[in-house]
Write a protein that holds these residues in place. Structure first.
Motif, PDB file in Angstrom:
ATOM      1  N   UNK A  15       0.845  -1.233  -0.075  1.00 54.63           N
ATOM      2  CA  UNK A  15      -0.073  -0.041  -0.165  1.00 54.63           C
ATOM      3  C   UNK A  15       0.798   1.060   0.110  1.00 54.63           C
ATOM      4  N   UNK A  16       1.816   1.219   0.757  1.00 58.40           N
ATOM      5  CA  UNK A  16       2.787   2.394   0.916  1.00 58.40           C
ATOM      6  C   UNK A  16       3.406   2.705  -0.659  1.00 58.40           C
ATOM      7  N   UNK A  17       4.062   1.561  -1.339  1.00 57.78           N
ATOM      8  CA  UNK A  17       4.644   1.555  -2.661  1.00 57.78           C
ATOM      9  C   UNK A  17       3.506   2.041  -3.512  1.00 57.78           C
ATOM     10  N   UNK A  18       2.278   1.709  -3.470  1.00 53.16           N
ATOM     11  CA  UNK A  18       1.357   2.127  -4.352  1.00 53.16           C
ATOM     12  C   UNK A  18       1.027   3.523  -4.376  1.00 53.16           C
ATOM     13  N   UNK A  19       0.888   4.136  -2.887  1.00 54.69           N
ATOM     14  CA  UNK A  19       0.552   5.467  -2.625  1.00 54.69           C
ATOM     15  C   UNK A  19       1.704   6.310  -3.174  1.00 54.69           C
ATOM     16  N   UNK A  20       3.031   6.103  -3.058  1.00 61.02           N
ATOM     17  CA  UNK A  20       4.261   6.635  -3.532  1.00 61.02           C
ATOM     18  C   UNK A  20       4.149   6.601  -5.191  1.00 61.02           C
ATOM     19  N   UNK A  21       3.673   5.610  -5.626  1.00 63.72           N
ATOM     20  CA  UNK A  21       3.567   5.760  -7.352  1.00 63.72           C
ATOM     21  C   UNK A  21       2.458   6.709  -7.495  1.00 63.72           C
ATOM     22  N   UNK A  22       1.202   6.727  -6.902  1.00 63.37           N
ATOM     23  CA  UNK A  22       0.277   7.615  -7.088  1.00 63.37           C
ATOM     24  C   UNK A  22       0.577   8.913  -7.039  1.00 63.37           C
ATOM     25  N   UNK A  23       1.489   9.438  -6.049  1.00 63.18           N
ATOM     26  CA  UNK A  23       1.868  10.870  -5.669  1.00 63.18           C
ATOM     27  C   UNK A  23       2.727  11.143  -6.656  1.00 63.18           C
ATOM     28  N   UNK A  24       3.790  10.107  -7.176  1.00 63.30           N
ATOM     29  CA  UNK A  24       4.585  10.647  -8.126  1.00 63.30           C
ATOM     30  C   UNK A  24       3.664  10.881  -9.789  1.00 63.30           C
ATOM     31  N   UNK A  25       2.984  10.097  -9.867  1.00 67.37           N
ATOM     32  CA  UNK A  25       1.875  10.278 -10.999  1.00 67.37           C
ATOM     33  C   UNK A  25       1.209  11.560 -10.760  1.00 67.37           C
ATOM     34  N   UNK A  26       0.847  11.834  -9.876  1.00 69.28           N
ATOM     35  CA  UNK A  26      -0.016  13.085  -9.593  1.00 69.28           C
ATOM     36  C   UNK A  26       0.910  14.323  -9.654  1.00 69.28           C
ATOM     37  N   UNK A  27       2.011  14.206  -9.077  1.00 69.05           N
ATOM     38  CA  UNK A  27       2.982  15.281  -9.237  1.00 69.05           C
ATOM     39  C   UNK A  27       3.586  15.685 -10.659  1.00 69.05           C
ATOM     40  N   UNK A  28       3.741  14.431 -11.391  1.00 70.08           N
ATOM     41  CA  UNK A  28       4.064  14.670 -12.850  1.00 70.08           C
ATOM     42  C   UNK A  28       3.235  15.284 -13.639  1.00 70.08           C
ATOM     43  N   UNK A  29       1.746  14.963 -13.258  1.00 68.08           N
ATOM     44  CA  UNK A  29       0.681  15.789 -14.127  1.00 68.08           C
ATOM     45  C   UNK A  29       0.538  17.247 -13.748  1.00 68.08           C
ATOM     46  N   UNK A  30       0.824  17.685 -12.635  1.00 64.27           N
ATOM     47  CA  UNK A  30       0.701  18.860 -12.082  1.00 64.27           C
ATOM     48  C   UNK A  30       1.832  19.819 -12.580  1.00 64.27           C
ATOM     49  N   UNK A  31       3.122  19.222 -12.497  1.00 65.26           N
ATOM     50  CA  UNK A  31       4.382  19.978 -12.743  1.00 65.26           C
ATOM     51  C   UNK A  31       4.880  18.923 -14.062  1.00 65.26           C
ATOM     52  N   UNK A  32       4.737  19.464 -15.241  1.00 65.68           N
ATOM     53  CA  UNK A  32       5.026  18.710 -16.408  1.00 65.68           C
ATOM     54  C   UNK A  32       6.485  18.156 -16.320  1.00 65.68           C
TER      55      UNK A  32
END
Length: 143
Positions: A15-32
């Protein structure tokens, strides 16, 4: 069946690894250009598709950047060309009244009817001139 402590620890780590992946994807979408977002992912196999997705997104946005400076030369030129039609409307009104004078000189008894037709024609020409001015303004203030 009860869950063992080792199984619970694996689920929490996943779950922690999945959350880190989702946070990275979200950060990449917000800041190209967020290359640092791919560093949040611990697995190198997940970081490679992430950076490829950022590069692909950047290449898809080429040409869609907002204009920094307004280039008004073409719009002013288009407006000036459209305003030539207003001169044509003025020439048409002049020819309309010239025809009214000639028609009244030929047949003075038709004076009221000729004047009514002249005013109807002048209304059409004025409407055309107003439409041309609106289109010229649209051309002038467009990007």
């Amino acid at each position: 069946p009860p869950v063992s402590p080792a199984g619970l620890a694996r689920v929490e780590a996943y779950t922690a690894a999945s959350m880190a992946l989702f946070q990275a994807i979200r950060a990449a979408r917000i800041v190209p250009g967020a290359a640092a977002a791919s560093r949040l992912v611990s697995a190198p196999s997940a970081a490679a598709p992430m950076s490829a997705g950022i590069v692909q997104r950047k290449s898809a946005l080429v040409g869609l950047e907002p204009l920094g400076k307004r280039h008004a030369g073409v719009s002013v030129l288009g407006c000036a060309i459209a305003m030539v039609a207003v001169g044509g409307c003025a020439q048409g009104i002049g020819q309309l009244f010239a025809a009214l004078v000639v028609g009244m000189a030929r047949n003075p008894s038709m004076k009221e009817d000729l004047f009514t037709y002249t005013l109807i024609g002048m209304g059409f020409l004025e409407f055309l001139a107003i439409v041309v001015i609106l289109i010229a303004g649209l051309l002038l203030y467009s990007e």
